[in-house]
Design an enzyme around this catalytic site. Structure first.
Site, PDB file in Angstrom:
ATOM      1  N   LYS A   6       0.888  -1.166   0.000  1.00  0.00           N
ATOM      2  CA  LYS A   6       0.000   0.000   0.000  1.00  0.00           C
ATOM      3  C   LYS A   6       0.920   1.208   0.000  1.00  0.00           C
ATOM      4  CE  LYS A   6      -4.121   1.858   0.146  1.00  0.00           C
ATOM      5  NZ  LYS A   6      -5.132   1.733  -0.924  1.00  0.00           N
ATOM      6  N   ASP A  62      -2.460 -12.359   5.412  1.00  0.00           N
ATOM      7  CA  ASP A  62      -3.534 -13.020   6.165  1.00  0.00           C
ATOM      8  C   ASP A  62      -4.848 -12.866   5.410  1.00  0.00           C
ATOM      9  OD1 ASP A  62      -4.882 -14.216   8.386  1.00  0.00           O
ATOM     10  OD2 ASP A  62      -5.489 -12.209   9.037  1.00  0.00           O
TER      11      ASP A  62
HETATM   12  C1  IPM Z   1      -3.912 -17.421  10.025  1.00  0.00           C
HETATM   13  C2  IPM Z   1      -4.809 -17.039  11.171  1.00  0.00           C
HETATM   14  C3  IPM Z   1      -3.977 -16.433  12.303  1.00  0.00           C
HETATM   15  C4  IPM Z   1      -3.313 -15.199  11.742  1.00  0.00           C
HETATM   16  C5  IPM Z   1      -4.754 -16.124  13.588  1.00  0.00           C
HETATM   17  C6  IPM Z   1      -5.471 -17.336  14.128  1.00  0.00           C
HETATM   18  C7  IPM Z   1      -3.880 -15.522  14.642  1.00  0.00           C
HETATM   19  O1  IPM Z   1      -5.826 -16.210  10.746  1.00  0.00           O
HETATM   20  O2  IPM Z   1      -2.985 -18.234  10.233  1.00  0.00           O
HETATM   21  O3  IPM Z   1      -4.128 -16.927   8.924  1.00  0.00           O
HETATM   22  O4  IPM Z   1      -3.916 -14.104  11.742  1.00  0.00           O
HETATM   23  O5  IPM Z   1      -2.181 -15.297  11.303  1.00  0.00           O
HETATM   24 MG    MG Z   2      -5.895 -15.931   8.640  1.00  0.00          MG
END
Ligand code: IPM
Ligand code: MG
Length: 356
Positions: A191, A247
């Site tokens: 970004k 994520d």
């Molecule tokens: C992932 C999950 C995790 C993250 C959570 C559960 C902390 O969403 O592995 O993608 O955000 O990394």
């Molecule tokens: Mg995740």
């Protein structure tokens, strides 16, 4: 030499899906795979038993193991706990303490599941995308962080997005190396039009590109990348991005493949040691019902065979077995469509073992 695998099942559907991946590994053990499994606590299960989501014994066992197989963490039961002892802290803690900075999330569409995707099958048919997510830095770990009370009594929450050049370079190298072995196209997602930190990300990726003349580097803003992923996902070969963008984009990419229940991941350190886990969460709503899809975890075990245990032939066998059970029409609820045979978690695992 016998390789040690630390198995951390975690919470929710974690124990059920991990049990199926373990079945697959045990079956390969009978065929000569030289591994030894050890079991440890993480997440809410660890908190309930020891008062912390990441006990020292789990860290020690994972450090001394050759690889780690992880289920999932979290659940309603622990949502009201202080953030410092929530199950998710266990997962973030082990990623960080073991320096597992490179998270590989392949999104591959099994042709048998083209109809299970919410997107038109011509948009997703043949999809084979690799998302490389930075996993131990960025806003997930940046300091300062917290919630403070201002002079006027109002509360203010804050987190810090921070990346050093060295962190960007090391994840960049992993992504360029992967792109080199694939179609040679790398898209770096940032970004940079708003965030200085990701402007540095872009510059650093551009610098790295001169060491990889056979890889074509492009850049995309994250909002556009989210749109392009659902508009024309096959334009991508490898994507590299920050912890939080990765994520979000990997959840998005998972639905291209029909279900988040299909996506495995590998989290690697500098030496290729890894933790292997499905990208989905602990799904507390379906926990204990024998209905979760174990294939993402079984495919994570297959990534373990490929990346850490150096057993590519066995990894191929597991992946072919998964393909075979899909050919047989077996489907867990998340990938079920009319005319298929609906099966539970353990039946799916058994079928993969039989197809090995
Ligand atoms: C992932 C999950 C995790 C993250 C959570 C559960 C902390 O969403 O592995 O993608 O955000 O990394
Ligand atoms: Mg995740």
């Amino acid at each position: 030499m016998t390789k040690k695998i630390a198995v951390l099942a975690g919470d929710g559907i974690g124990p059920e899906i991990v049990a199926e991946a373990v079945k697959v590994l045990q079956a390969l053990k009978k065929d000569g795979l030289d591994i030894e499994l050890e079991y440890g606590l993480i997440g809410g299960a660890a908190y309930d038993e020891t008062g912390t989501p990441l006990p020292d014994e789990t860290v020690a066992m994972s450090k001394s193991a050759d690889a780690i197989l992880l289920g999932a963490v979290g659940g309603y039961k622990w949502e009201s706990l202080d953030i410092s002892v929530r199950p998710e802290k266990g997962l973030l803690g082990i990623r960080s303490q073991l320096n597992l900075f490179a998270n590989l999330r392949p999104a591959i569409l099994y042709p048998q599941l083209a109809d299970a995707s919410t997107l038109k099958s011509e948009v997703v048919a043949g999809l084979d995308l690799m998302i490389v997510r930075e996993l131990t830095g960025g806003i997930y770990f940046g300091q300062p962080r917290g919630v403070r009370t201002l002079d006027n009594g109002e509360k203010e929450g804050f987190n810090t997005l921070v990346y050093r050049e060295s962190e960007i370079r090391r994840i960049g190298k992993v992504a360029f190396d992967i792109a080199q072995k694939r179609q040679g196209r790398l898209c770096s997602v940032d970004k940079a039009n708003v965030l200085e930190c990701t402007e540095l990300w872009r510059e650093t990726m551009t610098e790295l590109a001169s060491d990889y003349e056979d890889v074509e580097l492009s850049h995309m803003y994250v909002d556009n990348a989210a749109m392009q992923l659902v508009r024309a996902p096959k334009q991508f070969d490898v994507m590299v991005t920050t912890n939080m963008f990765g994520d979000i984009l990997s959840d998005c990419a998972s639905m291209l493949t029909g279900s988040i229940g299909m996506l495995p991941s590998a989290s690697l350190d500098e030496d290729g040691k890894g933790m292997y886990e499905p990208i989905h969460g602990s799904a507390p709503d379906i926990a204990g019902k024998n209905s979760a899809n174990p294939l993402a975890t079984i495919l994570s075990a297959s990534m373990m065979l490929r990346y850490t245990l150096d057993e590519p032939a066995l990894a191929d066998r597991v992946e072919n077995a998964v393909s075979k059970v899909l050919d047989q029409g077996l489907r867990t609820a998340d990938i079920y469509s009319e005319g298929m045979t609906k099966v539970g978690t353990s039946e799916m695992g058994d079928a993969v073992v039989a197809a090995l």
